[in-house]
Design an enzyme around this catalytic site. Structure first.
Site, PDB file in Angstrom:
ATOM      1  N   ASN A  43      21.734  -6.925   0.061  1.00 43.08           N
ATOM      2  CA  ASN A  43      21.027  -5.661   0.311  1.00 43.08           C
ATOM      3  C   ASN A  43      20.613  -5.533   1.769  1.00 43.08           C
ATOM      4  OD1 ASN A  43      21.233  -5.048  -2.413  1.00 43.08           O
ATOM      5  ND2 ASN A  43      19.156  -5.708  -2.902  1.00 43.08           N
ATOM      6  N   GLY A 241      11.847  -3.851  -0.891  1.00 43.44           N
ATOM      7  CA  GLY A 241      11.449  -4.947  -0.010  1.00 43.44           C
ATOM      8  C   GLY A 241      12.570  -5.373   0.917  1.00 43.44           C
ATOM      9  N   ASP A 242      13.809  -5.304   0.436  1.00 50.00           N
ATOM     10  CA  ASP A 242      14.955  -5.642   1.281  1.00 50.00           C
ATOM     11  C   ASP A 242      15.156  -4.592   2.368  1.00 50.00           C
ATOM     12  OD1 ASP A 242      15.435  -7.847  -0.399  1.00 50.00           O
ATOM     13  OD2 ASP A 242      16.665  -6.632  -1.742  1.00 50.00           O
ATOM     14  N   ALA A 243      14.972  -3.314   2.008  1.00 48.41           N
ATOM     15  CA  ALA A 243      15.056  -2.251   3.015  1.00 48.41           C
ATOM     16  C   ALA A 243      13.963  -2.435   4.065  1.00 48.41           C
ATOM     17  CB  ALA A 243      14.930  -0.884   2.345  1.00 48.41           C
TER      18      ALA A 243
END
Length: 295
Positions: A43, A241-243
């Site tokens: 991601n 959270g990955d973004a």
């Protein structure tokens, strides 16, 4: 030259939106279904590629249909897969993400080929050519080896170990980490008792504490900055959270401005949470337009 390498899990995700999570022996209606690539490392890699950052990936998938689909998505996004291991005889890790009406997520999954990359499987050349390494949850020994290679190459390291932080010994990789991402609960595992920053063992580096819908705080050796986040109606928090991590790293590599990085990262997380699935990180123009609209 690949500028950033993300390392860790590569999944295939099946997202099921339901009207409400059922009680035991209950039943819920599936409102929608979505199938796409997932996994924190993948991601982040896709999000960074969407920010026009040259990005590579270290991880593993099985030699099955889900692995092939995951690879195609990553290639279409422009992610370099020289560091991706395809493991014969193993299934690609599949995560079933059940999302309720408030955007909260429950995860069911199998490990599959997710952590098939051991320390000896890492190609040093993949890391040697990068400026920054972003680690996510994986075998501690593999994370340590990757961080060691990055250190030898003069690259900076960020680490978002996730919910397994308290259950696994990541101390060797953490020692080489320049930027650590944790949420409020995870912070207690590495900072002092009340998750405050001063006086912790990490006071010589950057620690980013994510507060969910309440924004985030970034602590650097010289100062701390808090951003309250943005008032949105979440649809699906999977991958937000990955973004966030990708946005923070992208800005940090540009100019090292921690205050701007945490604002940009919060905007990335907010925009990602307004869409279904884990691959919903926004583009730079979308983030700029969103931020312009806040003032």
């Amino acid at each position: 030259m690949v500028r950033v390498v993300a390392a860790g899990h590569v999944n295939w995700d099946v997202t099921l939106r339901v009207d409400d999570l059922p009680e035991p022996d209950g039943e819920a209606e599936i409102v929608s279904q979505l199938r796409s690539g997932g996994g924190s490392a993948a991601n982040v890699a896709v999000a960074l590629a969407g920010f026009d950052v040259e990005t590579g990936l270290v991880g593993s998938v099985g030699d099955d249909e889900h692995g092939l689909l995951a690879q195609r998505e990553l290639q279409d996004a422009g992610v370099d897969l020289d560091g991706l291991r395809v493991v014969d005889g193993l299934e690609t890790s599949v995560k079933y993400l059940v999302v309720d009406g408030d955007g909260e997520v429950m995860v069911l999954g199998n490990d599959g080929a997710n952590e098939a990359v051991g320390p000896d499987d890492v190609d040093p050349d993949v890391v040697a050519g990068c400026d920054h390494l972003h680690l996510t949850s994986q075998r501690p020994a593999t994370a340590d080896r990757l961080a060691e290679l990055a250190d030898d190459a003069g690259a900076t390291v960020s680490f978002d170990p996730g919910r397994r932080l308290g259950a696994r010994d990541f101390s060797a990789a953490l020692d080489r980490t320049d930027v650590l991402f944790v949420n409020d609960n995870e912070a207690e595992a590495v900072l002092d008792e009340d998750a405050a920053y001063p006086g912790s063992d990490f006071s010589d580096r950057v620690v980013v504490v994510k507060h969910g819908s309440e924004g985030a705080t970034v602590h650097s050796p010289s100062a701390s900055y808090s951003h309250p986040g943005f008032d949105i109606e979440p649809v699906d928090t999977t991958g937000a959270g990955d973004a966030f991590a990708a946005g923070f790293v992208a800005v940090l590599l540009e100019d090292g401005d921690h205050e701007r990085a945490v604002e940009f990262a919060n905007a990335c997380g907010a925009l990602a949470a307004q869409h279904e699935g884990a691959r919903t990180a926004p583009t730079r123009p979308e983030v700029r337009s969103f931020l312009d609209g806040q003032f």
